[in-house]
Design a protein around this motif. Structure first.
Motif, PDB file in Angstrom:
ATOM      1  N   LYS A 134     119.358  -0.502 -63.532  1.00  0.00           N
ATOM      2  CA  LYS A 134     119.503   0.201 -62.257  1.00  0.00           C
ATOM      3  C   LYS A 134     119.369  -0.766 -61.090  1.00  0.00           C
ATOM      4  O   LYS A 134     120.127  -0.701 -60.117  1.00  0.00           O
ATOM      5  N   VAL A 171     119.074   7.497 -59.260  1.00  0.00           N
ATOM      6  CA  VAL A 171     117.730   7.970 -58.960  1.00  0.00           C
ATOM      7  C   VAL A 171     117.491   9.276 -59.700  1.00  0.00           C
ATOM      8  O   VAL A 171     118.316  10.187 -59.650  1.00  0.00           O
ATOM      9  N   ASP A 190     111.469  11.477 -59.935  1.00  0.00           N
ATOM     10  CA  ASP A 190     110.768  10.191 -60.017  1.00  0.00           C
ATOM     11  C   ASP A 190     109.454  10.269 -59.249  1.00  0.00           C
ATOM     12  O   ASP A 190     109.432  10.586 -58.055  1.00  0.00           O
ATOM     13  N   VAL A 235     117.018  13.479 -52.316  1.00  0.00           N
ATOM     14  CA  VAL A 235     117.854  13.093 -53.467  1.00  0.00           C
ATOM     15  C   VAL A 235     118.508  14.334 -54.074  1.00  0.00           C
ATOM     16  O   VAL A 235     119.702  14.339 -54.389  1.00  0.00           O
TER      17      VAL A 235
END
Length: 69
Positions: free
Chosen positions: A26, A38, A42, A53
């Motif tokens: 990544k 992403v 996370d 996100v």
């Protein structure tokens, strides 16, 4: 006199995939090609960043991922 027995190497061993570091892939993708991967869950992100996100993902790819009901 003890002679060590040579270990048998299975011929299928070479067919096993190499373990790759996903975070390194990544990171390289971001640095080389500006591709960002992403996970919306996370733990390194705070609540507002995770929500951003999720909103970007839904705007670009439609609602999904979370199933309600």
């Amino acid at each position: 006199m003890k002679v060590p027995t040579p270990q048998y190497r299975c011929p299928l061993g070479r067919l096993q995939p190499d373990i790759q570091d996903v975070d390194a892939i990544k990171q390289r993708g971001w640095r080389d090609q500006h591709i960002l991967v992403v996970n919306a869950d996370d733990e390194r992100l705070d609540w507002m960043e995770r929500e951003l996100v999720r909103q970007i993902g839904e705007r670009l790819y439609g609602a999904g991922g979370r199933h309600h009901g």
